[in-house]
Enzyme design. Structure first.
Site, PDB file in Angstrom:
ATOM      1  N   ARG A  54       0.296  -1.326  -0.135  1.00  0.00           N
ATOM      2  CA  ARG A  54      -0.066  -0.030  -0.268  1.00  0.00           C
ATOM      3  C   ARG A  54       1.001   1.424  -0.123  1.00  0.00           C
ATOM      4  NH1 ARG A  54      -4.794   0.074   3.668  1.00  0.00           N
ATOM      5  NH2 ARG A  54      -5.734   1.444   2.468  1.00  0.00           N
ATOM      6  N   CYS A  55       2.531   1.013  -0.319  1.00  0.00           N
ATOM      7  CA  CYS A  55       3.335   1.939   0.394  1.00  0.00           C
ATOM      8  C   CYS A  55       3.365   2.726  -0.835  1.00  0.00           C
ATOM      9  CB  CYS A  55       4.904   1.828   1.408  1.00  0.00           C
ATOM     10  SG  CYS A  55       5.642   3.090   1.146  1.00  0.00           S
ATOM     11  N   SER A  56       3.738   3.634  -1.267  1.00  0.00           N
ATOM     12  CA  SER A  56       4.049   3.853  -2.884  1.00  0.00           C
ATOM     13  C   SER A  56       5.775   3.881  -3.010  1.00  0.00           C
ATOM     14  CB  SER A  56       3.662   5.487  -3.228  1.00  0.00           C
ATOM     15  OG  SER A  56       4.282   6.597  -2.409  1.00  0.00           O
TER      16      SER A  56
END
Length: 115
Positions: free
Chosen positions: A10-12
């Site tokens: 979920r972390c870019s």
């Protein structure tokens, strides 16, 4: 070459770092540490391999849980490490490990120094 990435999809920055590794023909072992939390030994090893003097350097101090737990820059090392183990969301990501070195993928290109 064995490479591991401690990853949060979920972390870019984590996604960018994984893509960068793959663009460089590296297929890392992907550890989604929010689904498979790390243990104390692994956390200690990561902090050491990153060359950090303190867990404070690996904690995400802007997470709501950081304040909810009453953590601060004055929190002692044991308290902070336990909070990170109990709440893996507090661990900065992504972390890429190769052999005895590790790098934080912030920015993603910084992991290229160890591979």
């Amino acid at each position: 070459m064995s490479v591991t990435i401690y990853h949060n999809p979920r972390c870019s920055k984590s996604r960018q770092t994984l893509a960068l590794l793959e663009e460089n023909s590296i297929q890392p072992e992907v550890v989604e540490y929010l689904k498979t939390p790390i243990d104390s030994e692994t956390l200690n090893t990561l902090i050491s391999k990153l060359g950090f003097d303190s867990a404070h350097q690996l904690v995400r101090n802007k997470e709501a849980i950081y304040k909810e737990l009453g953590l601060s820059k004055d929190s002692d090392e044991a308290t902070l490490r336990q909070a990170m183990l109990d709440n893996p969301k507090l661990i900065e990501r992504p972390i890429v490990v190769k052999d005895d070195k590790a790098a934080l993928g912030r920015p993603p290109e910084s992991v290229l120094d160890i591979i």
